[in-house]
Design a protein around this motif. Structure first.
Motif, mmCIF file in Angstrom:
data_model
loop_
_atom_site.group_PDB
_atom_site.id
_atom_site.type_symbol
_atom_site.label_atom_id
_atom_site.label_comp_id
_atom_site.label_asym_id
_atom_site.label_seq_id
_atom_site.Cartn_x
_atom_site.Cartn_y
_atom_site.Cartn_z
ATOM 1 N N GLU A 76 0.802 -1.219 0.000
ATOM 2 C CA GLU A 76 0.000 0.000 0.000
ATOM 3 C C GLU A 76 0.839 1.275 0.000
ATOM 4 O O GLU A 76 0.394 2.297 -0.509
ATOM 5 N N ASN A 77 2.037 1.233 0.562
ATOM 6 C CA ASN A 77 2.782 2.461 0.830
ATOM 7 C C ASN A 77 4.053 2.674 0.025
ATOM 8 O O ASN A 77 4.596 3.771 0.050
ATOM 9 N N VAL A 78 4.547 1.660 -0.661
ATOM 10 C CA VAL A 78 5.820 1.794 -1.370
ATOM 11 C C VAL A 78 5.599 1.518 -2.853
ATOM 12 O O VAL A 78 5.139 0.428 -3.221
ATOM 13 N N ARG A 79 5.915 2.501 -3.694
ATOM 14 C CA ARG A 79 5.863 2.263 -5.142
ATOM 15 C C ARG A 79 6.989 1.315 -5.505
ATOM 16 O O ARG A 79 8.142 1.566 -5.152
ATOM 17 N N HIS A 80 6.654 0.257 -6.218
ATOM 18 C CA HIS A 80 7.633 -0.784 -6.481
ATOM 19 C C HIS A 80 7.293 -1.545 -7.747
ATOM 20 O O HIS A 80 6.218 -1.382 -8.319
ATOM 21 N N VAL A 81 8.221 -2.399 -8.137
ATOM 22 C CA VAL A 81 8.056 -3.298 -9.265
ATOM 23 C C VAL A 81 8.167 -4.719 -8.723
ATOM 24 O O VAL A 81 9.078 -5.028 -7.946
ATOM 25 N N ASN A 82 7.238 -5.574 -9.128
ATOM 26 C CA ASN A 82 7.311 -6.985 -8.742
ATOM 27 C C ASN A 82 8.397 -7.665 -9.563
ATOM 28 O O ASN A 82 8.465 -7.484 -10.778
ATOM 29 N N LEU A 83 9.232 -8.430 -8.919
ATOM 30 C CA LEU A 83 10.289 -9.180 -9.598
ATOM 31 C C LEU A 83 9.928 -10.661 -9.601
ATOM 32 O O LEU A 83 9.415 -11.177 -8.608
ATOM 33 N N ASP A 84 10.202 -11.321 -10.711
ATOM 34 C CA ASP A 84 9.946 -12.761 -10.787
ATOM 35 C C ASP A 84 10.955 -13.562 -9.980
ATOM 36 O O ASP A 84 10.683 -14.694 -9.593
ATOM 37 N N ARG A 85 12.130 -12.975 -9.773
ATOM 38 C CA ARG A 85 13.150 -13.634 -8.944
ATOM 39 C C ARG A 85 13.988 -12.558 -8.275
ATOM 40 O O ARG A 85 14.043 -11.421 -8.724
ATOM 41 N N CYS A 86 14.647 -12.920 -7.202
ATOM 42 C CA CYS A 86 15.491 -11.980 -6.472
ATOM 43 C C CYS A 86 16.856 -11.887 -7.145
ATOM 44 O O CYS A 86 17.479 -12.917 -7.408
ATOM 45 N N PRO A 87 17.330 -10.681 -7.435
ATOM 46 C CA PRO A 87 18.650 -10.527 -8.072
ATOM 47 C C PRO A 87 19.762 -11.132 -7.216
ATOM 48 O O PRO A 87 19.885 -10.825 -6.026
ATOM 49 N N GLY A 88 20.524 -12.032 -7.828
ATOM 50 C CA GLY A 88 21.676 -12.619 -7.154
ATOM 51 C C GLY A 88 21.353 -13.674 -6.119
ATOM 52 O O GLY A 88 22.238 -14.122 -5.400
ATOM 53 N N LYS A 89 20.091 -14.090 -6.008
ATOM 54 C CA LYS A 89 19.714 -15.081 -4.996
ATOM 55 C C LYS A 89 18.854 -16.156 -5.622
ATOM 56 O O LYS A 89 18.061 -15.896 -6.512
ATOM 57 N N GLU A 90 19.025 -17.347 -5.139
ATOM 58 C CA GLU A 90 18.154 -18.452 -5.527
ATOM 59 C C GLU A 90 17.124 -18.607 -4.418
ATOM 60 O O GLU A 90 17.378 -19.245 -3.406
ATOM 61 N N LEU A 91 15.984 -17.989 -4.601
ATOM 62 C CA LEU A 91 14.929 -18.016 -3.588
ATOM 63 C C LEU A 91 13.694 -18.648 -4.213
ATOM 64 O O LEU A 91 13.117 -18.100 -5.163
ATOM 65 N N ALA A 92 13.315 -19.808 -3.727
ATOM 66 C CA ALA A 92 12.137 -20.498 -4.259
ATOM 67 C C ALA A 92 10.879 -19.710 -3.891
ATOM 68 O O ALA A 92 10.823 -19.095 -2.822
ATOM 69 N N PRO A 93 9.877 -19.704 -4.779
ATOM 70 C CA PRO A 93 8.651 -18.947 -4.505
ATOM 71 C C PRO A 93 7.981 -19.298 -3.174
ATOM 72 O O PRO A 93 7.389 -18.433 -2.535
#
Length: 104
Positions: free
Chosen positions: A37-54
């Motif tokens: 609600e409070n931070v303008r942002h872009v959704n990323l499909d994956r985290c840069p530089g990290k292997e983070l499972a959904p």
């Protein structure tokens, strides 16, 4: 006098404060709902530089001046919770991760 009851109450207050501190460590400081609600942002499909499972979590990106902010959320107790913010100069971010963002 009142000194004696206070002396008996002090250890209980200390234990209650300690337990409260333990609970605070496991509580989510900032959940995704407030962020969304409070931070303008872009959704990323994956985290840069990290292997983070959904199922573990996800990342969002916001630009602030000449900086790129990467917000990392982890699923804690069934709800997404902000656990980390990585800050990069925009040019450093592009040099490290590229200007194109290939989907996984």
């Amino acid at each position: 006098m009142h000194i004696r009851p206070l002396r008996l109450l002090w250890p209980a207050l200390a234990v209650a404060a300690w337990i409260g501190g333990l609970r605070a460590e496991t509580a989510c400081f900032y959940g995704y709902e407030g962020f969304e609600e409070n931070v303008r942002h872009v959704n990323l499909d994956r985290c840069p530089g990290k292997e983070l499972a959904p199922e573990e979590g996800f990342c969002r990106m916001a630009l602030q001046g000449d900086e790129a902010l990467i917000y990392e959320f982890r699923h804690l107790d069934g709800a997404p919770c902000l656990v980390r913010i990585d800050r990069y100069g925009f040019n450093d971010f592009v040099a490290r991760f590229g200007a194109n963002y290939p989907k996984p």
